[in-house]
Motif scaffolding. Sequence first.
Motif, PDB file in Angstrom:
ATOM      1  N   SER A  62     -12.795 -23.684  -8.281  1.00 38.41           N
ATOM      2  CA  SER A  62     -11.631 -24.529  -8.037  1.00 38.41           C
ATOM      3  C   SER A  62     -11.614 -25.724  -8.985  1.00 38.41           C
ATOM      4  O   SER A  62     -12.612 -26.034  -9.646  1.00 38.41           O
ATOM      5  CB  SER A  62     -11.643 -25.038  -6.598  1.00 38.41           C
ATOM      6  OG  SER A  62     -12.700 -25.969  -6.402  1.00 38.41           O
ATOM      7  N   VAL A  63     -10.477 -26.396  -9.037  1.00 35.89           N
ATOM      8  CA  VAL A  63     -10.382 -27.617  -9.847  1.00 35.89           C
ATOM      9  C   VAL A  63     -11.389 -28.643  -9.338  1.00 35.89           C
ATOM     10  O   VAL A  63     -12.102 -29.286 -10.121  1.00 35.89           O
ATOM     11  CB  VAL A  63      -8.958 -28.192  -9.808  1.00 35.89           C
ATOM     12  CG1 VAL A  63      -8.884 -29.467 -10.656  1.00 35.89           C
ATOM     13  CG2 VAL A  63      -7.941 -27.167 -10.288  1.00 35.89           C
ATOM     14  N   GLU A  64     -11.470 -28.796  -8.011  1.00 33.25           N
ATOM     15  CA  GLU A  64     -12.377 -29.780  -7.421  1.00 33.25           C
ATOM     16  C   GLU A  64     -13.835 -29.476  -7.759  1.00 33.25           C
ATOM     17  O   GLU A  64     -14.612 -30.386  -8.082  1.00 33.25           O
ATOM     18  CB  GLU A  64     -12.180 -29.824  -5.904  1.00 33.25           C
ATOM     19  CG  GLU A  64     -10.837 -30.355  -5.442  1.00 33.25           C
ATOM     20  CD  GLU A  64      -9.717 -29.308  -5.495  1.00 33.25           C
ATOM     21  OE1 GLU A  64      -8.551 -29.676  -5.237  1.00 33.25           O
ATOM     22  OE2 GLU A  64      -9.999 -28.123  -5.797  1.00 33.25           O
TER      23      GLU A  64
ATOM     24  N   PRO B  18      -5.988 -21.786 -17.286  1.00 39.86           N
ATOM     25  CA  PRO B  18      -5.430 -22.209 -16.003  1.00 39.86           C
ATOM     26  C   PRO B  18      -5.222 -21.071 -15.014  1.00 39.86           C
ATOM     27  O   PRO B  18      -5.224 -21.306 -13.801  1.00 39.86           O
ATOM     28  CB  PRO B  18      -4.094 -22.851 -16.389  1.00 39.86           C
ATOM     29  CG  PRO B  18      -3.731 -22.234 -17.694  1.00 39.86           C
ATOM     30  CD  PRO B  18      -5.042 -22.017 -18.402  1.00 39.86           C
TER      31      PRO B  18
ATOM     32  N   TYR C 229      -7.659 -20.544 -11.913  1.00 37.60           N
ATOM     33  CA  TYR C 229      -7.717 -21.444 -10.762  1.00 37.60           C
ATOM     34  C   TYR C 229      -6.799 -21.006  -9.622  1.00 37.60           C
ATOM     35  O   TYR C 229      -6.791 -21.639  -8.564  1.00 37.60           O
ATOM     36  CB  TYR C 229      -7.332 -22.864 -11.187  1.00 37.60           C
ATOM     37  CG  TYR C 229      -8.298 -23.502 -12.154  1.00 37.60           C
ATOM     38  CD1 TYR C 229      -9.443 -24.164 -11.700  1.00 37.60           C
ATOM     39  CD2 TYR C 229      -8.092 -23.446 -13.527  1.00 37.60           C
ATOM     40  CE1 TYR C 229     -10.330 -24.754 -12.585  1.00 37.60           C
ATOM     41  CE2 TYR C 229      -8.973 -24.034 -14.420  1.00 37.60           C
ATOM     42  CZ  TYR C 229     -10.092 -24.682 -13.943  1.00 37.60           C
ATOM     43  OH  TYR C 229     -10.976 -25.264 -14.820  1.00 37.60           O
ATOM     44  N   PHE C 230      -6.037 -19.944  -9.815  1.00 36.42           N
ATOM     45  CA  PHE C 230      -5.032 -19.586  -8.811  1.00 36.42           C
ATOM     46  C   PHE C 230      -5.529 -18.538  -7.832  1.00 36.42           C
ATOM     47  O   PHE C 230      -6.169 -17.559  -8.191  1.00 36.42           O
ATOM     48  CB  PHE C 230      -3.753 -19.100  -9.503  1.00 36.42           C
ATOM     49  CG  PHE C 230      -2.999 -20.212 -10.171  1.00 36.42           C
ATOM     50  CD1 PHE C 230      -2.290 -21.130  -9.420  1.00 36.42           C
ATOM     51  CD2 PHE C 230      -3.042 -20.353 -11.548  1.00 36.42           C
ATOM     52  CE1 PHE C 230      -1.616 -22.174 -10.034  1.00 36.42           C
ATOM     53  CE2 PHE C 230      -2.372 -21.396 -12.179  1.00 36.42           C
ATOM     54  CZ  PHE C 230      -1.655 -22.308 -11.415  1.00 36.42           C
TER      55      PHE C 230
ATOM     56  N   ASN D 282      -2.486 -21.055  -3.446  1.00 39.82           N
ATOM     57  CA  ASN D 282      -1.938 -22.100  -4.319  1.00 39.82           C
ATOM     58  C   ASN D 282      -1.051 -21.594  -5.447  1.00 39.82           C
ATOM     59  O   ASN D 282      -0.538 -22.399  -6.225  1.00 39.82           O
ATOM     60  CB  ASN D 282      -3.074 -22.962  -4.885  1.00 39.82           C
ATOM     61  CG  ASN D 282      -3.991 -22.208  -5.850  1.00 39.82           C
ATOM     62  OD1 ASN D 282      -3.778 -21.033  -6.135  1.00 39.82           O
ATOM     63  ND2 ASN D 282      -5.015 -22.883  -6.337  1.00 39.82           N
TER      64      ASN D 282
ATOM     65  N   LYS E 293       2.268 -23.103  -5.771  1.00 44.29           N
ATOM     66  CA  LYS E 293       2.265 -24.535  -6.131  1.00 44.29           C
ATOM     67  C   LYS E 293       1.814 -24.698  -7.585  1.00 44.29           C
ATOM     68  O   LYS E 293       1.075 -25.614  -7.924  1.00 44.29           O
ATOM     69  CB  LYS E 293       1.323 -25.300  -5.204  1.00 44.29           C
ATOM     70  CG  LYS E 293       1.622 -25.113  -3.718  1.00 44.29           C
ATOM     71  CD  LYS E 293       0.527 -25.722  -2.864  1.00 44.29           C
ATOM     72  CE  LYS E 293       0.763 -25.450  -1.384  1.00 44.29           C
ATOM     73  NZ  LYS E 293      -0.352 -25.942  -0.533  1.00 44.29           N
ATOM     74  N   MET E 294       2.299 -23.803  -8.430  1.00 48.92           N
ATOM     75  CA  MET E 294       1.773 -23.681  -9.792  1.00 48.92           C
ATOM     76  C   MET E 294       1.810 -24.983 -10.576  1.00 48.92           C
ATOM     77  O   MET E 294       0.802 -25.404 -11.157  1.00 48.92           O
ATOM     78  CB  MET E 294       2.534 -22.604 -10.549  1.00 48.92           C
ATOM     79  CG  MET E 294       2.054 -22.412 -11.976  1.00 48.92           C
ATOM     80  SD  MET E 294       2.601 -20.867 -12.668  1.00 48.92           S
ATOM     81  CE  MET E 294       1.700 -19.672 -11.680  1.00 48.92           C
TER      82      MET E 294
ATOM     83  N   VAL F 115      -0.761 -27.508  -9.398  1.00 45.81           N
ATOM     84  CA  VAL F 115      -2.126 -27.147  -9.771  1.00 45.81           C
ATOM     85  C   VAL F 115      -2.352 -27.413 -11.261  1.00 45.81           C
ATOM     86  O   VAL F 115      -3.380 -27.971 -11.663  1.00 45.81           O
ATOM     87  CB  VAL F 115      -2.428 -25.675  -9.424  1.00 45.81           C
ATOM     88  CG1 VAL F 115      -3.800 -25.266  -9.946  1.00 45.81           C
ATOM     89  CG2 VAL F 115      -2.343 -25.454  -7.922  1.00 45.81           C
TER      90      VAL F 115
ATOM     91  N   GLN G 208      -2.800 -31.070 -11.779  1.00 43.44           N
ATOM     92  CA  GLN G 208      -4.125 -31.498 -11.341  1.00 43.44           C
ATOM     93  C   GLN G 208      -5.184 -31.126 -12.376  1.00 43.44           C
ATOM     94  O   GLN G 208      -6.077 -31.934 -12.694  1.00 43.44           O
ATOM     95  CB  GLN G 208      -4.465 -30.860  -9.993  1.00 43.44           C
ATOM     96  CG  GLN G 208      -5.824 -31.266  -9.445  1.00 43.44           C
ATOM     97  CD  GLN G 208      -6.220 -30.462  -8.214  1.00 43.44           C
ATOM     98  OE1 GLN G 208      -5.622 -29.432  -7.906  1.00 43.44           O
ATOM     99  NE2 GLN G 208      -7.246 -30.920  -7.516  1.00 43.44           N
ATOM    100  N   ILE G 209      -5.093 -29.924 -12.926  1.00 42.53           N
ATOM    101  CA  ILE G 209      -6.055 -29.464 -13.930  1.00 42.53           C
ATOM    102  C   ILE G 209      -6.084 -30.417 -15.121  1.00 42.53           C
ATOM    103  O   ILE G 209      -7.145 -30.896 -15.547  1.00 42.53           O
ATOM    104  CB  ILE G 209      -5.705 -28.039 -14.396  1.00 42.53           C
ATOM    105  CG1 ILE G 209      -5.951 -27.014 -13.279  1.00 42.53           C
ATOM    106  CG2 ILE G 209      -6.515 -27.666 -15.639  1.00 42.53           C
ATOM    107  CD1 ILE G 209      -5.374 -25.635 -13.580  1.00 42.53           C
TER     108      ILE G 209
END
Length: 302
Positions: free
Chosen positions: A163-165, A185, A188-189, A193, A196-197, A200, A203-204
């Motif tokens: 994940s991004v986190e 990218p 991460y999907f 999510n 919510k492209m 996300v 955020q990346i």
Amino acid sequence: MIQVGIFSGYFPYTLKEQAQKIRAHGFNTVQLDLAFKDIDFSTPESITKEKAKTVRETFRDHDLPICCISGYTNITHPNPAERKKRLDYLKAIIRNARNFGSPYVISETGTFNTESDWVAHPKNKTEEGFQECKAVIKELSQIAYDHGAQFLLETYVNNVVGSVEETVRLFAEVDHPGLGLLMDPTNYFESHNIEKMDGVLKQIFDTLSDKIRISHAKDVKRSGGDKSEKHADIDASESHTFRGVGEIELPAPGLGSLNYDYYLKRLSEKHPNIPIIIEHLDETDVPRAKKFIDGRLRANGV
């Protein structure tokens, strides 16, 4: 301008034939896979300075600088002997990276699943699993630094760091000059999510832009009824035949729902000359995929 490249492993030929065919498509850089019909790189001992120079100079002769090197393997394989075997090979690539012409060597973060390098395992999302993976990444980062190279992390949702986190945390805890990020990218999907492209993607890039060294170009979409692990029937390594698993499919660029305009706009803000490497296709689809990427780059002025 962003440079458009491709993995050399999608062209299963001799070294010279690879370079000729890739250049004929108009690419000006490659991500190097150590897979040739006429040169063996199957063991750590087979990766030598002399053979690396031969590869480097052949691609240079065809105006195809090597921007990075594939080292994909399961770096957290739960079997100690198998993990050591995989890491020994990856370390040999890292030590010879500069001989191949690039400091960047890329791998994903692995999984504790023994059946597949891309299928999740309960331990992947535990603190124990994270710490075990982090220790391996710290070691690889130091080896890279010691040899004038940089280990690039490619995150993937089913792996330990996905994940991004988790990616942000990893870079905070391994703040090392020998470590960088491969930006893809689509990795991460997940089902929760993908709708919510843009959020996300924002955020990346808001959190990780300064870590990026190389970028990838594939696509992402819901997989529909087929939730199995998907592979293309092509003459290439498993990392190149893989097309997704579970709820998410990962097709070639232009065949999914990734917001490429936003992706390329954000990518170019801090990395205006970065290589973007096309993947998840077969040789017959290369002209279409390159035309798609070139078109989005032109449309966005990057």
